[in-house]
Scaffold this motif. Structure first.
Motif, PDB file in Angstrom:
ATOM      1  N   ARG A   1      20.974  41.233 -48.218  1.00  0.00           N
ATOM      2  CA  ARG A   1      20.218  40.976 -46.987  1.00  0.00           C
ATOM      3  C   ARG A   1      21.184  40.811 -45.810  1.00  0.00           C
TER       4      ARG A   1
ATOM      5  N   GLU B   1      21.589  43.117 -42.408  1.00  0.00           N
ATOM      6  CA  GLU B   1      21.574  42.591 -41.029  1.00  0.00           C
ATOM      7  C   GLU B   1      22.736  43.158 -40.225  1.00  0.00           C
TER       8      GLU B   1
ATOM      9  N   LYS C   1      21.974  46.779 -39.361  1.00  0.00           N
ATOM     10  CA  LYS C   1      20.975  46.797 -38.280  1.00  0.00           C
ATOM     11  C   LYS C   1      21.602  46.477 -36.931  1.00  0.00           C
TER      12      LYS C   1
ATOM     13  N   PHE D   1      15.430  46.543 -47.486  1.00  0.00           N
ATOM     14  CA  PHE D   1      15.691  45.737 -46.287  1.00  0.00           C
ATOM     15  C   PHE D   1      15.726  46.581 -45.014  1.00  0.00           C
TER      16      PHE D   1
END
Lengths: 232, 232
Positions: free
Chosen positions: B26, B30, B33, B59
């Protein structure tokens, strides 16, 4: 792989934990071993088969691991389902025994297409199918190896599709419920989600899904609350 | 992927739980992203990248997932390491941005070969590398995205390679220790394993590994005890 369309309604669900995945895959490996089938390579069906395929390589000590992406597409115009091989690359697997792995046989459409593709285009000597769950009332075939036969349809919420499922489930719920209520606190959303799906995915996934719904413009924040912007 | 040869000695280890994998992946998602990189597809390096690749698809909501098998081979004669692409199939990824995913960058040999192969043979527009761990003192390059920089070499015992690692570790330990003792009870083996590796993999994996050592003729059972048959 399961048809996404089914997500468009309240569904019976079962949260699957990582430990379940390990013990189910171990039991699947035992069945394969006792059958005497000795695959030379594992082919994972993308995306659902990736984790069980990797674990089967561990339990069966298989080094060779490749993948094939066979997926359902719902053609909106026809409202009908069609499986396609997304990256139909060529391989020569003459003389090789394949273990084709997916998470679940639902209708079996995408898996049987993958098997056909591998047999015809990769010339594998033998292809056997292994899955964690076999939904026998709707499946078009019985997989060679499965951990569990499921007689009543249920949505297995696997840990590798938790954010996407939570997002889809949440979106469906809020679309429906927004007929009666537009503004929600986080804890109201959580209770309603439990009422609809009886699925405790935890705060990180719930908040991750809400963030995605905000980013997509479906929701907006007002102070602590969420407002459904979408007009169904 | 990590060179197997390292398994031939006592090593510093860290048991990685499934929950670690989820939260590390995760955090990796992030980072991807926030970088603004928007991959069109994920390519998992077989076998180590399969689980993180599948989770990154969740994700990052990426549908397209394929794999490439890039592996180290130790050539016994030369005692030197060489990475090879095992199934060098052809694809056309012109116009596509790739996220190439593995569990760890150790030397980085197999990953950099995979990147080169994808760039040259699949014609991808861009290939960026994402891994959970980057062992910076030994790696030949810095991955584009990583969850953790590891400054002192350690063996991450990932859950998808638990049986194979336990088997290899156990074999190494018993080979060494059999100089002093040939016959072992199960609990003696467990204590010695903890002493060597400080790794609590649980009974199912320990017993699974012992069973494999028995099947391979390395061990034999005598009543409740295990006898090392192997002569090192």
């Amino acid at each position: 792989m399961i048809n996404r369309v089914i997500l468009m309604a309240k569904v019976r669900t079962q949260l699957v934990a990582w430990d379940d995945i390990v013990s189910w895959t171990r039991s699947l490996a035992e069945k394969i071993k006792s059958s005497g089938y000795r695959p030379d390579l594992v082919v994972a069906v993308a995306r659902g088969g990736f984790v069980p395929a990797r674990l089967l390589c561990d339990f069966l000590l298989i080094d060779n691991l490749i993948s094939i992406q066979s997926q359902h597409w719902t053609e909106a115009a026809k409202a009908e389902d069609k499986a396609v091989i997304k990256f139909p690359y060529k391989l020569d697997l003459r003389g090789k025994k394949v273990l084709l792995v997916d998470d679940i046989v639902d209708t079996g459409e995408s898996l049987s297409l993958a098997k056909e593709f591998i047999t015809q285009n990769w010339n594998a000597d033998e292809v056997k199918i292994a899955v964690l769950q076999w939904i026998s009332p709707v499946a078009k075939f019985k997989p060679d190896f499965y951990h569990l036969e499921v007689k009543e349809w249920i949505w297995f919420q696997y840990p590798w599709t938790r954010l996407e499922d939570t997002y889809q489930f949440m979106k469906r719920m809020l679309s429906e419920e927004s007929k009666y209520r537009k503004e929600w606190s986080y804890s109201e959303i959580v209770s309603k989600f439990m009422e609809w799906y009886d699925l405790d995915v935890g705060d990180e996934y719930l908040k991750g899904a809400l963030r995605m719904l905000e980013e997509s413009g479906f929701l907006r924040r007002e102070g602590e609350n969420y407002i459904v912007v979408y007009e169904g």
